[in-house]
Design an enzyme around this catalytic site. Structure first.
Site, PDB file in Angstrom:
ATOM      1  N   ARG A 121       0.816  -1.230   0.000  1.00 16.56           N
ATOM      2  CA  ARG A 121       0.000   0.000   0.000  1.00 16.56           C
ATOM      3  C   ARG A 121       0.846   1.275   0.000  1.00 16.56           C
ATOM      4  NH1 ARG A 121      -3.238  -2.985   3.567  1.00 16.56           N
ATOM      5  NH2 ARG A 121      -5.024  -3.859   2.451  1.00 16.56           N
ATOM      6  N   LYS A 143       4.011  11.921 -10.526  1.00 18.38           N
ATOM      7  CA  LYS A 143       3.267  11.070 -11.469  1.00 18.38           C
ATOM      8  C   LYS A 143       4.083   9.808 -11.696  1.00 18.38           C
ATOM      9  CE  LYS A 143       1.015  14.335 -14.564  1.00 18.38           C
ATOM     10  NZ  LYS A 143       0.735  14.536 -16.000  1.00 18.38           N
ATOM     11  N   GLU A 185      12.603  19.906 -23.139  1.00 21.53           N
ATOM     12  CA  GLU A 185      11.749  20.202 -21.971  1.00 21.53           C
ATOM     13  C   GLU A 185      12.275  21.436 -21.225  1.00 21.53           C
ATOM     14  OE1 GLU A 185       8.930  18.646 -21.456  1.00 21.53           O
ATOM     15  OE2 GLU A 185       9.135  16.662 -22.390  1.00 21.53           O
ATOM     16  N   LYS A 227       9.271  23.620 -12.280  1.00 27.21           N
ATOM     17  CA  LYS A 227       8.300  22.522 -12.208  1.00 27.21           C
ATOM     18  C   LYS A 227       7.741  22.414 -10.787  1.00 27.21           C
ATOM     19  CE  LYS A 227       6.713  18.048 -13.346  1.00 27.21           C
ATOM     20  NZ  LYS A 227       6.733  16.848 -14.130  1.00 27.21           N
ATOM     21  N   GLU A 237      -2.993  17.994 -11.192  1.00 27.32           N
ATOM     22  CA  GLU A 237      -3.323  18.432 -12.555  1.00 27.32           C
ATOM     23  C   GLU A 237      -4.805  18.707 -12.751  1.00 27.32           C
ATOM     24  OE1 GLU A 237      -1.268  16.183 -15.546  1.00 27.32           O
ATOM     25  OE2 GLU A 237      -2.098  17.400 -17.148  1.00 27.32           O
ATOM     26  N   ARG A 241      -1.454  23.164 -13.693  1.00 28.74           N
ATOM     27  CA  ARG A 241      -0.382  22.267 -14.152  1.00 28.74           C
ATOM     28  C   ARG A 241      -0.476  22.002 -15.652  1.00 28.74           C
ATOM     29  NH1 ARG A 241       1.647  16.998 -10.625  1.00 28.74           N
ATOM     30  NH2 ARG A 241       3.148  16.193 -12.090  1.00 28.74           N
ATOM     31  N   ASN A 245       1.792  21.214 -20.447  1.00 27.57           N
ATOM     32  CA  ASN A 245       1.482  20.509 -21.697  1.00 27.57           C
ATOM     33  C   ASN A 245       1.802  21.339 -22.931  1.00 27.57           C
ATOM     34  OD1 ASN A 245       0.583  18.142 -20.534  1.00 27.57           O
ATOM     35  ND2 ASN A 245      -1.481  18.949 -20.256  1.00 27.57           N
ATOM     36  N   HIS A 248       2.805  19.771 -26.136  1.00 30.81           N
ATOM     37  CA  HIS A 248       2.575  18.331 -25.980  1.00 30.81           C
ATOM     38  C   HIS A 248       1.338  17.824 -26.710  1.00 30.81           C
ATOM     39  CE1 HIS A 248       5.838  18.549 -23.171  1.00 30.81           C
ATOM     40  NE2 HIS A 248       5.742  17.273 -22.852  1.00 30.81           N
ATOM     41  N   HIS A 252       2.316  14.848 -28.782  1.00 33.23           N
ATOM     42  CA  HIS A 252       1.776  13.501 -28.561  1.00 33.23           C
ATOM     43  C   HIS A 252       1.136  12.944 -29.833  1.00 33.23           C
ATOM     44  CE1 HIS A 252       1.456  14.195 -23.946  1.00 33.23           C
ATOM     45  NE2 HIS A 252       2.553  13.526 -24.241  1.00 33.23           N
ATOM     46  N   HIS A 265      10.486  11.582 -27.538  1.00 29.90           N
ATOM     47  CA  HIS A 265       9.449  12.451 -26.980  1.00 29.90           C
ATOM     48  C   HIS A 265       9.824  13.941 -27.107  1.00 29.90           C
ATOM     49  CE1 HIS A 265       6.401  13.975 -24.293  1.00 29.90           C
ATOM     50  NE2 HIS A 265       7.340  14.516 -23.539  1.00 29.90           N
TER      51      HIS A 265
HETATM   52  N1  LIG Z   1       6.176  10.831 -14.559  1.00 34.83           N
HETATM   53  C1  LIG Z   1       6.218  11.899 -15.298  1.00 34.83           C
HETATM   54  O1  LIG Z   1       5.803  12.996 -14.879  1.00 34.83           O
HETATM   55  C2  LIG Z   1       6.807  11.818 -16.669  1.00 34.83           C
HETATM   56  C3  LIG Z   1       7.044  12.998 -17.400  1.00 34.83           C
HETATM   57  C4  LIG Z   1       7.638  12.883 -18.649  1.00 34.83           C
HETATM   58  C5  LIG Z   1       7.989  11.632 -19.141  1.00 34.83           C
HETATM   59  N2  LIG Z   1       7.736  10.513 -18.421  1.00 34.83           N
HETATM   60  C6  LIG Z   1       8.109   9.182 -18.913  1.00 34.83           C
HETATM   61  O2  LIG Z   1       9.530   9.135 -19.021  1.00 34.83           O
HETATM   62  C7  LIG Z   1       9.886   8.142 -19.980  1.00 34.83           C
HETATM   63  C8  LIG Z   1      11.017   8.655 -20.835  1.00 34.83           C
HETATM   64  O3  LIG Z   1      12.123   8.916 -20.013  1.00 34.83           O
HETATM   65  P1  LIG Z   1      13.596   9.146 -20.606  1.00 34.83           P
HETATM   66  O4  LIG Z   1      13.511  10.090 -21.732  1.00 34.83           O
HETATM   67  O5  LIG Z   1      14.469   9.451 -19.469  1.00 34.83           O
HETATM   68  O6  LIG Z   1      13.914   7.748 -21.294  1.00 34.83           O
HETATM   69  P2  LIG Z   1      14.621   6.408 -20.741  1.00 34.83           P
HETATM   70  O7  LIG Z   1      14.349   6.214 -19.323  1.00 34.83           O
HETATM   71  O8  LIG Z   1      14.216   5.331 -21.685  1.00 34.83           O
HETATM   72  O9  LIG Z   1      16.164   6.714 -20.958  1.00 34.83           O
HETATM   73  C9  LIG Z   1      16.662   6.924 -22.266  1.00 34.83           C
HETATM   74  C10 LIG Z   1      17.856   6.013 -22.570  1.00 34.83           C
HETATM   75  O10 LIG Z   1      19.022   6.511 -21.913  1.00 34.83           O
HETATM   76  C11 LIG Z   1      19.624   5.488 -21.119  1.00 34.83           C
HETATM   77  N3  LIG Z   1      20.262   6.179 -20.010  1.00 34.83           N
HETATM   78  C12 LIG Z   1      19.652   6.721 -18.927  1.00 34.83           C
HETATM   79  N4  LIG Z   1      20.543   7.398 -18.191  1.00 34.83           N
HETATM   80  C13 LIG Z   1      21.724   7.290 -18.799  1.00 34.83           C
HETATM   81  C14 LIG Z   1      23.025   7.801 -18.543  1.00 34.83           C
HETATM   82  N5  LIG Z   1      23.252   8.629 -17.514  1.00 34.83           N
HETATM   83  N6  LIG Z   1      24.031   7.462 -19.369  1.00 34.83           N
HETATM   84  C15 LIG Z   1      23.792   6.675 -20.457  1.00 34.83           C
HETATM   85  N7  LIG Z   1      22.593   6.189 -20.783  1.00 34.83           N
HETATM   86  C16 LIG Z   1      21.565   6.499 -19.960  1.00 34.83           C
HETATM   87  C17 LIG Z   1      18.489   4.584 -20.765  1.00 34.83           C
HETATM   88  O11 LIG Z   1      18.933   3.304 -20.401  1.00 34.83           O
HETATM   89  C18 LIG Z   1      17.693   4.593 -22.067  1.00 34.83           C
HETATM   90  O12 LIG Z   1      18.251   3.720 -22.995  1.00 34.83           O
HETATM   91  C19 LIG Z   1       8.611   7.808 -20.734  1.00 34.83           C
HETATM   92  O13 LIG Z   1       8.165   6.540 -20.330  1.00 34.83           O
HETATM   93  C20 LIG Z   1       7.625   8.879 -20.301  1.00 34.83           C
HETATM   94  O14 LIG Z   1       6.295   8.414 -20.284  1.00 34.83           O
HETATM   95  C21 LIG Z   1       7.160  10.594 -17.195  1.00 34.83           C
HETATM   96 ZN   LIG Z   2       7.261  16.000 -22.081  1.00 30.68          ZN
END
Ligand SMILES: NC(=O)c1ccc[n+]([C@@H]2O[C@H](COP(=O)([O-])OP(=O)(O)OC[C@H]3O[C@@H](n4cnc5c(N)ncnc54)[C@H](O)[C@@H]3O)[C@@H](O)[C@H]2O)c1
Ligand SMILES: [Zn+2]
Length: 356
Positions: A121, A143, A185, A227, A237, A241, A245, A248, A252, A265
């Site tokens: 939980r 999130k 971003e 942020k 949101e 918030r 977007n 986005h 998206h 992205h």
């Molecule tokens: N929770 C939220 O508010 C929120 C907001 C935006 C995006 N997201 C989510 O985030 C995800 C995308 O995250 P991301 O862009 O970080 O992608 P990711 O986590 O896939 O990382 C990108 C790549 O970089 C590699 N990597 C990470 N750190 C590294 C480092 N220091 N050195 C070398 N390689 C490294 C990873 O293994 C991966 O291959 C999506 O699933 C998206 O939905 C969530």
């Molecule tokens: Zn984004």
């Protein structure tokens, strides 16, 4: 090390930003007074680079840390791998006073964060973001979630971390394309909230690209502060918030039309920001000069600026209509009134496409 607080009453937490601060993880975790048995969730790419330092730091602070390895890639942010994480937490004997440490990008952060939010939980989670996107965006705000075959991030929970520890030095090993996409971003924060950040990105492009330490600390810290302010105003949101977007809605739609294969992205958001700026200018909210400044900055950072011809027009409008934020074919679209200020406009998907 710099500290930014996310102000959420009793759920208030710090974001630590620094250069070379990864080794402080154990000390910071000890300050939360959690139990000794904790689990680090990460993937093999990040484990090869940083797990050693993280385990040493946790060991030095007398933590007994289990490691949960998930495979690298967005396709693993799903129910099957969430179940795998639960199994490993149970096997490792992590209890309610334990913690989950999410070491990685947004994929690891979202999956591990959701596991922590629901295991027993809910147990504490600590985010150690290792991509630009994770440091300035996904690790902050609570999130968490996973994808479903029917759509991205369809399952999840709002659960704030205990703290976030962002070491800008780890960004040095990021693939260049990931780095650049994450910077989209940061550009977004400048466009919607902070003309000074925008100008800094314009003036300091070479230093940003070579990841100058002091500059990166300043940029990540500023982004986190912005942020944190937005999340502090509107945790779940329900209103304000939504400005996050910006870029986005179209971004998206582009990602989904290109089946998440053609653009990262941040790249899709870059195109979406230029398009949203154009819409704003067409509605008379901002000047054409603002659009040109934004387009130029995005282009200089090596990000795409134009909607691909094959998805322009009707396909794009259709994709936006299926957006989970669309109601009756209309969207609360985030516009700008200049660099650093926004306003919402209720627009039909056809209007957005026509003006972009
Ligand atoms: N929770 C939220 O508010 C929120 C907001 C935006 C995006 N997201 C989510 O985030 C995800 C995308 O995250 P991301 O862009 O970080 O992608 P990711 O986590 O896939 O990382 C990108 C790549 O970089 C590699 N990597 C990470 N750190 C590294 C480092 N220091 N050195 C070398 N390689 C490294 C990873 O293994 C991966 O291959 C999506 O699933 C998206 O939905 C969530
Ligand atoms: Zn984004």
């Amino acid at each position: 090390m710099e500290v930014v607080n996310v102000d959420l009453g009793e759920r208030t937490y710090p974001i630590y930003v620094g250069s070379g601060c990864l080794g402080e993880l154990g000390t910071r975790l000890a300050e939360t007074r959690c139990g000794a048995r904790v689990a680090v969730v990460t993937n093999s790419t990040i484990a090869d680079l940083y797990l050693g330092r993280v385990m040493t730091s946790l060991g030095d602070a007398r933590f007994d840390a289990a490691v949960v390895h998930i495979p690298d890639g967005e396709e693993h942010k799903n129910l099957a791998w969430l179940a795998f994480v639960y199994d490993k937490l149970i096997d490792a004997g992590v209890e309610r006073d334990g913690a989950v440490v999410a070491l990685g990008g947004g994929v690891v952060g979202d999956l591990a964060g959701f596991a922590a939010a629901t295991y027993l939980r809910g147990i504490p989670c600590v985010q150690v973001p290792t991509t630009v996107l994770a440091q300035v965006d996904s690790s902050i705000g609570g999130k968490t979630g996973i994808n479903h075959a029917a759509g991205k991030n369809l399952l999840g929970a709002f659960a704030q971390p205990r703290f976030v520890l962002a070491d800008v030095d780890v960004l040095r090993t990021l693939p260049k394309r990931e780095l650049t996409a994450g910077l989209a971003e940061v550009i977004k924060y400048g466009v919607i909230l902070d003309p000074e950040l925008f100008a800094l990105l314009e003036d300091q492009l070479p230093a940003v690209q070579r990841l100058d330490r002091d500059l990166m600390v300043r940029i990540v810290k500023t982004s986190c502060t912005l942020k944190a302010l937005v999340v502090g105003e509107d945790e779940t949101e329900s209103g304000y918030r939504a400005i996050l977007n910006f870029g986005h809605t179209i971004g998206h739609a582009i990602e989904s039309l290109t089946e998440y294969k053609q653009f990262l992205h941040g790249e899709a958001v870059a195109i979406g920001m230029v398009a949203a700026a154009r819409v704003s200018a067409r509605l008379g909210f901002c000047a054409d000069a603002d659009v040109q400044r934004i387009r130029r900055l995005i282009q200089r950072y090596g990000l795409p600026t134009e909607i691909p011809d094959d998805i322009r027009g009707a396909p794009l409008a259709l994709a936006m209509r299926t957006d989970k934020k669309a109601r009756g074919g209309r969207i609360n679209f985030v516009c700008i009134t200049g660099i650093g200020t926004t306003r919402l406009a209720r627009l039909s998907c056809d209007e957005i496409v026509k003006y972009s």
